[in-house]
Scaffold this motif. Structure first.
Motif, PDB file in Angstrom:
ATOM      1  N   HIS A 242       0.837  -1.189   0.000  1.00 39.59           N
ATOM      2  CA  HIS A 242       0.000   0.000   0.000  1.00 39.59           C
ATOM      3  C   HIS A 242       0.877   1.246   0.000  1.00 39.59           C
ATOM      4  N   ASP A 243       0.293   2.332  -0.435  1.00 38.90           N
ATOM      5  CA  ASP A 243       0.956   3.630  -0.415  1.00 38.90           C
ATOM      6  C   ASP A 243       0.419   4.394   0.786  1.00 38.90           C
ATOM      7  N   TYR A 244       1.320   4.912   1.624  1.00 37.05           N
ATOM      8  CA  TYR A 244       0.879   5.652   2.806  1.00 37.05           C
ATOM      9  C   TYR A 244       1.672   6.936   2.917  1.00 37.05           C
ATOM     10  N   ALA A 245       0.970   8.016   3.239  1.00 40.44           N
ATOM     11  CA  ALA A 245       1.647   9.309   3.376  1.00 40.44           C
ATOM     12  C   ALA A 245       0.995  10.150   4.458  1.00 40.44           C
ATOM     13  N   GLU A 246       1.821  10.894   5.155  1.00 35.75           N
ATOM     14  CA  GLU A 246       1.371  11.944   6.050  1.00 35.75           C
ATOM     15  C   GLU A 246       1.976  13.248   5.551  1.00 35.75           C
ATOM     16  N   ARG A 247       1.129  14.263   5.426  1.00 37.21           N
ATOM     17  CA  ARG A 247       1.595  15.555   4.939  1.00 37.21           C
ATOM     18  C   ARG A 247       1.136  16.646   5.904  1.00 37.21           C
ATOM     19  N   PRO A 248       1.788  17.796   5.862  1.00 40.78           N
ATOM     20  CA  PRO A 248       1.336  18.895   6.718  1.00 40.78           C
ATOM     21  C   PRO A 248      -0.112  19.251   6.425  1.00 40.78           C
ATOM     22  N   GLY A 249      -0.879  19.500   7.489  1.00 45.43           N
ATOM     23  CA  GLY A 249      -2.272  19.887   7.293  1.00 45.43           C
ATOM     24  C   GLY A 249      -3.208  19.205   8.255  1.00 45.43           C
ATOM     25  N   GLY A 250      -4.439  19.690   8.267  1.00 45.20           N
ATOM     26  CA  GLY A 250      -5.453  19.144   9.151  1.00 45.20           C
ATOM     27  C   GLY A 250      -6.651  18.643   8.375  1.00 45.20           C
ATOM     28  N   HIS A 251      -7.791  18.659   9.034  1.00 45.70           N
ATOM     29  CA  HIS A 251      -9.032  18.149   8.450  1.00 45.70           C
ATOM     30  C   HIS A 251      -9.699  19.302   7.707  1.00 45.70           C
ATOM     31  N   THR A 252      -9.092  19.703   6.593  1.00 46.40           N
ATOM     32  CA  THR A 252      -9.515  20.913   5.891  1.00 46.40           C
ATOM     33  C   THR A 252      -9.510  20.707   4.384  1.00 46.40           C
ATOM     34  N   TRP A 253     -10.246  21.580   3.682  1.00 46.35           N
ATOM     35  CA  TRP A 253     -10.257  21.511   2.223  1.00 46.35           C
ATOM     36  C   TRP A 253      -8.901  21.854   1.625  1.00 46.35           C
ATOM     37  N   SER A 254      -8.122  22.647   2.336  1.00 45.89           N
ATOM     38  CA  SER A 254      -6.779  22.949   1.860  1.00 45.89           C
ATOM     39  C   SER A 254      -5.968  21.661   1.736  1.00 45.89           C
ATOM     40  N   TYR A 255      -6.082  20.802   2.740  1.00 44.49           N
ATOM     41  CA  TYR A 255      -5.372  19.522   2.690  1.00 44.49           C
ATOM     42  C   TYR A 255      -5.972  18.605   1.635  1.00 44.49           C
ATOM     43  N   TRP A 256      -7.291  18.497   1.597  1.00 47.56           N
ATOM     44  CA  TRP A 256      -7.949  17.556   0.694  1.00 47.56           C
ATOM     45  C   TRP A 256      -7.746  17.920  -0.776  1.00 47.56           C
ATOM     46  N   SER A 257      -7.756  19.216  -1.082  1.00 45.19           N
ATOM     47  CA  SER A 257      -7.560  19.628  -2.473  1.00 45.19           C
ATOM     48  C   SER A 257      -6.153  19.313  -2.956  1.00 45.19           C
ATOM     49  N   ASN A 258      -5.201  19.269  -2.025  1.00 47.42           N
ATOM     50  CA  ASN A 258      -3.837  18.874  -2.381  1.00 47.42           C
ATOM     51  C   ASN A 258      -3.727  17.360  -2.478  1.00 47.42           C
TER      52      ASN A 258
END
Length: 281
Positions: A242-258
């Motif tokens: 599987h592919d797994y990643a953690e990136r900067p951000g929270g539970h927001t559209w800014s994170y989801w759109s990226n």
């Protein structure tokens, strides 16, 4: 002379810039399971209309989160551009405000797993030029939709060959206080076994022989990050690719759109490797 050069420079920029000509359609998809119809957003890549009219395309189903609707992704992100870039059809069905995309044994009018996992897929394959194969279908979503995407993919392995989760609520037991969740999952104390059996973190072993191309990510500041780490660790222990990643951000559209850009790239790469690029029927 300077004005002429400036005009030529602007023209060159316009000609070199990508032109996004995808089409967005709102369709009404009936559900026999729930005896009603729901709207869905369908994004068609530019070459769907402009190219060979016999060509068929892979499909990515993208689910919204709790309290959302079929319009969320197109209203809050530039997801349509990804249809053009990767030559895929994107489908965003309506999953209700708090359905969790399951067939609830506590509410017979909440049959969203059947709806999204079967009825929507059948409608899309019938009404659009799709490659009707599990290897050319992927499903993902955010938050509640991330849970739903993984749950549906596990339960309908003959339908989806790839699945993803963005900021997924992979352990609904952490959401017991969310308004409406007990309506579909039942009382957490009285029906604990149902909650446990549906928790993705407790279903990690089911991915062992599912042969699902899997991608999961979550923001490091997201309140769901720990349950996503737990799922990732269990998949690693089981040897599930599987592919797994953690990136900067929270539970927001800014994170989801990226995040959706990476997930669509993951799915499109898998389609290409399997030879499921847009094809002539």
């Amino acid at each position: 002379m300077a004005i002429v050069r400036a005009c030529w420079f602007v023209l060159a920029l316009l000609l070199s810039a990508p032109v996004w000509a995808y089409q967005t359609r709102i369709v009404s998809i009936p559900s026999a399971a729930m005896q009603r119809s729901f709207d869905a957003t369908v994004v068609l890549p530019d070459d769907y209309a402009r190219g060979n009219h016999a060509a068929r395309f892979p499909v990515i189903y993208v689910l919204h989160g709790s309290g959302g609707s079929y319009a969320d992704w197109t209203s809050n992100t530039h997801i349509g551009k990804l249809a053009d870039r990767y030559h895929v059809v994107l489908v965003m069905p309506d999953g209700g405000h708090e359905s969790w995309y399951i067939d609830s044994p506590f509410d017979r009018n909440s049959r969203y797993e059947t709806y999204v996992g079967s009825e929507v897929v059948s409608y899309i394959d019938t009404h659009f030029r799709t490659i009707a194969s599990r290897e050319a279908r992927a499903i993902t979503g955010l938050s509640m939709g991330g849970f739903g995407a993984l749950r549906i993919a596990l339960d309908r392995q003959e339908t989806f060959g790839a699945a993803g989760s963005i900021s997924g609520a992979v352990d609904p037991r952490n959401c017991e206080d969310e308004p409406g969740i007990a309506h579909v999952f039942g009382d957490p104390a009285r029906h604990a076994s149902f909650w446990n059996s549906n928790a993705i973190v407790d279903s990690a072993q089911d991915f062992e022989h599912a042969h699902i191309a899997l991608t999961i990510d979550c923001g490091v500041s997201d309140f769901f990050v720990q349950s996503n780490r737990t799922l990732h660790e269990k998949l690693v222990e089981l040897g599930v690719p599987h592919d797994y990643a953690e990136r900067p951000g929270g539970h927001t559209w800014s994170y989801w759109s990226n995040s959706i850009r990476y997930q669509v790239l993951f799915f499109a790469t898998g389609f290409q490797r399997a030879g499921w690029h847009p094809q002539v029927a």
